[in-house]
Design an enzyme around this catalytic site. Structure first.
Site, PDB file in Angstrom:
ATOM      1  CE  LYS A 198      -4.143  -1.620  -0.294  1.00  0.00           C
ATOM      2  NZ  LYS A 198      -4.879  -1.456  -1.582  1.00  0.00           N
ATOM      3  CB  SER A 235     -10.114  -3.967   2.193  1.00  0.00           C
ATOM      4  OG  SER A 235      -9.824  -5.260   2.644  1.00  0.00           O
ATOM      5  NE  ARG A 319      -6.257  -8.393   3.392  1.00  0.00           N
ATOM      6  CZ  ARG A 319      -6.809  -7.527   2.547  1.00  0.00           C
ATOM      7  NH1 ARG A 319      -6.755  -7.740   1.245  1.00  0.00           N
ATOM      8  NH2 ARG A 319      -7.417  -6.454   2.999  1.00  0.00           N
TER       9      ARG A 319
END
Length: 526
Positions: A198, A235, A319
Site C-alpha cells: 500500500k 477492502s 490474507r
C-alpha cells in the site's frame, strides 16, 4: 535545509556480506522455514503470523514535508507531515539496526505493467517471508527488462525495529514514511506485509497523475471481445472475488492505472482476503494458494496442516498473497484497452442500498467522491464490527493529492469512452448488519454479468425515492424481489428510517466537496 542524501547509505548496506540478493522463491521459502518465520500448509503455501499488527496502521503513516511536494500534498489526518530531519534521524537508526542483523534480503521489481509508466523498485527486508511477499506482489523483472534503477523507489522494511515516539517523532512504535525526494519508503515496528504494497500504491497515486495517468484502487478484467471492466471498492467489498471470473481474463485485483492507451495493472500479484474462503464459491483464489503463495494469520489444523479459513481467532483480515500467474486466465502482460463498464462496489451495513443500480455520469461522480461502504472487521486495527464509512475515491488512505484531482480525471475518461457505470451492493439485504443477511454471491455474480454483457441497458428501471438510483425491475438469474431493497425488509417503516439515516450520512459527508458542480451535488440522496 540542504537535502540529505540517504541513498548512498542504502548502497553500502546492500553490499554487506549478510545480504542475500534476488533469491529464488524456493530459497526464500526455505529460509523462512529455517528462520522459524512460518510453516508450510498441506497445499504447500507458507503460513505466517504478523503479531500485534494484523492490518494496516493508517495513523502511523507519514509523508516527509519536502519543498518539491509540500504544495501538492493534501495534508491532513491521512497524509500526515513529518520533518526531513526527523525522518533522516529515524532512517539512520533503522539502517544501523539492519546492519546488525544476521541476514537481509534484497530484490528488484517494478510497479506498473505498462513500460511507459513503470516505477523501478528495490526492496530491502529483514524477514525472508516479507521478501517472498514482495516478490509475489510486485512485478518481477525478466531478462528482457531494463534493469536500471534510475528514478526508482526503495522500500526499507525493519519490522523488529521499534520506534520511540518521544524521541523519533512517530505516533507509536510502528511507522510507514514516504520520502518523495529521497525516493524511500521506510517501514518499521509492524510485521504486516501489506504496508509495503500500500505504500507503493500511495507513491503511484502521486507519480501517475503527474504523468496524466489516473491511478485507481480497483480490480479489472477483460472479456473475450476485448471489453474491459473496472471494479472499485474498499477492502472486503468483493473486488478480488468478482474480478476473478473464469470466463474473463484478469488484469489485476487491486491497483491500476488508466492512461490514454487504456488500463494497466500496477502490481504483479494478488492480495486476497480469505475469510470464509471456499473452493465452491471462489475456486480461482482457492487453487492459487499453493507453493510460493503466502497465507497471513490463517489458523492451521495442527494434525492435517489444512488452513481453517473460517477461524477468526487471529483476525478477520486473513490474507493470501500469490502471483498473478497463479490465476489460470490472468492476462499477460496485464495491459488492456479502455473500460466499457465501471462497477462501484459497496458493502452496505445499513441494508438499504439496492443490489445493483445504473448511475448517470453525475451520480457516478457523486458516488466516486463519496466512496461509501462499511469498514469490515479486521481491515484496520481496532475495527471489530462493520462500520459505515466514506472513503473518497474508494481509496482515501492512499491518495496523496486532493480528491478532486482523481475525480476530475475519472469524469473526463467516462465522457471520452462512453462508459456504463453501476453501483453494486455486496453488503446486507432484508435488514441492517445483525438483522439482515449478506447478499447472495451467486445473485451478485449474475447482476455483474448482466451489466458486463449489456443486458441491463434496455431493462425498465424504477427510481429510488430516497437515493435517486435507477434500479432495474428485472435481471437475468435474480428474483425480482431481491432487486428492490425495501421489499426485502419485513418492517417497511424500519427500512424507511434506516434509509433516511444513511441518506443523511451521505449529505453530511459530501459537505466537504463544496467545490464540485451543482449537478454533482444534486445527484446524491434527496
Amino acid at each position: 535545509m540542504k537535502t540529505i542524501s540517504l541513498q548512498s547509505e542504502l548502497t553500502q548496506l546492500i553490499k554487506r556480506d549478510h545480504v542475500h540478493h534476488d533469491l529464488p522463491i524456493s530459497s526464500l521459502i526455505e529460509k523462512s522455514l529455517m528462520r522459524g518465520e512460518g510453516k508450510l500448509t498441506a497445499t504447500g503455501a507458507l503460513s505466517v503470523e504478523t503479531g500485534a499488527y494484523t492490518g494496516r496502521s493508517p495513523k502511523d503513516k507519514f509523508i516527509v514535508k519536502e519543498s518539491s511536494v509540500a504544495d501538492k500534498i493534501n495534508w491532513g489526518s491521512v497524509n500526515q507531515p513529518i520533518e526531513k530531519e526527523t525522518f533522516a534521524n529515524l532512517y539512520k537508526k533503522v539502517i544501523k539496526h539492519l546492519e546488525e542483523q544476521n541476514e537481509l534480503f534484497v530484490s528488484q521489481g517494478f510497479a506498473g505493467a505498462d513500460p511507459t509508466y513503470r516505477l523501478p523498485l528495490k526492496i530491502i527486508n529483514e524477514f525472508a517471508w516479507h521478501q517472498l511477499f514482495a516478490r509475489q506482489l510486485f512485478i518481477r523483472p525478466t531478462e528482457d527488462d531494463d534493469q536500471s534503477f534510475e528514478n526508482g523507489f526503495t522500500i526499507v522494511s525493519a519490522p523488529t525495529f521499534k520506534a520511540d515516539p518521544a524521541v523519533d517523532g512517530t505516533r507509536s512504535e510502528a511507522f510507514v514514511i514516504i520520502s518523495f525526494e529521497e525516493r524511500i519508503v521506510l517501514i518499521g515496528g509492524t510485521e504486516y506485509a501489506g504496508e509495503m504494497k500500500k505504500s507503493i500504491f500511495s507513491v503511484m497515486n502521486f507519480v501517475l497523475p503527474e504523468q496524466g495517468v489516473l491511478s485507481m484502487h480497483c480490480s479489472a478484467n477483460t472479456g473475450q471481445e476485448g471489453d474491459t471492466a473496472l471494479f472499485f471498492g474498499l477492502s472486503g467489498t468483493g473486488k478480488t472475488t468478482l474480478s476473478a471470473d473464469p470466463h474473463r481474463s484478469l488484469i489485476g485485483d487491486d491497483e491500476h492505472g488508466w492512461s490514454t492507451h487504456g488500463v494497466f495493472n500496477i502490481e504483479g500479484g494478488c492480495y486476497a482476503k480469505c475469510i470464509n474462503l471456499s473452493e465452491e464459491k471462489e475456486p480461482q483464489i482457492w487453487n492459487a494458494i499453493r507453493f510460493g503463495s503466502v497465507l497471513e494469520n490463517v489458523v492451521l489444523n495442527d494434525k492435517t496442516g489444512q488452513p481453517d479459513y473460517d477461524n477468526t481467532s487471529l483476525t478477520e483480515n486473513t490474507r493470501a498473497a500469490y502471483p498473478l500467474e497463479a490465476i489460470p486466465n490472468a492476462l499477460t502482460p496485464s495491459i488492456a484497452g479502455h473500460p466499457n463498464t465501471i462497477i462501484f462496489l459497496t458493502a452496505d451495513a445499513f441494508g438499504v442500498l439496492p443490489p445493483i443500480s445504473k448511475l448517470t455520469k453525475e451520480q457516478a461522480m457523486y458516488h466516486f467522491l463519496s466512496g461509501y461502504t462499511s469498514k469490515l472487521a479486521g481491515t484496520e486495527r481496532g475495527v471489530t464490527a462493520p462500520e459505515a464509512t466514506f472513503s473518497t475515491c474508494f481509496g482515501a488512505p492512499f491518495l496523496p493529492l486532493p480528491a478532486a484531482r482523481y475525480a476530475e480525471m475519472l469524469g473526463q475518461k467516462i465522457d471520452e469512452n462512453d462508459v456504463d457505470v453501476f453501483l453494486v451492493n455486496t453488503g446486507w439485504s432484508g435488514g441492517p448488519y445483525g438483522v439482515g443477511k449478506r447478499m447472495n454471491l451467486s445473485h451478485t455474480r449474475a447482476m455483474v454479468q448482466a451489466a458486463l454483457h449489456g443486458e441491463l441497458r434496455t431493462v425498465e428501471t424504477t427510481v429510488d425515492s430516497i437515493f435517486g438510483l435507477h434500479i432495474p425491475l428485472h435481471c437475468p438469474g435474480v428474483p425480482d424481489s431481491v432487486l428492490q431493497p425495501r421489499e426485502t425488509w419485513t418492517d417497511k417503516e424500519a427500512y424507511d428510517a434506516k434509509a433516511q439515516e444513511l441518506a443523511a450520512n451521505f449529505k453530511e459527508n459530501f459537505q466537504k466537496f463544496d467545490h464540485v458542480s451543482e449537478e454533482i451535488k444534486a445527484a446524491g440522496p434527496k
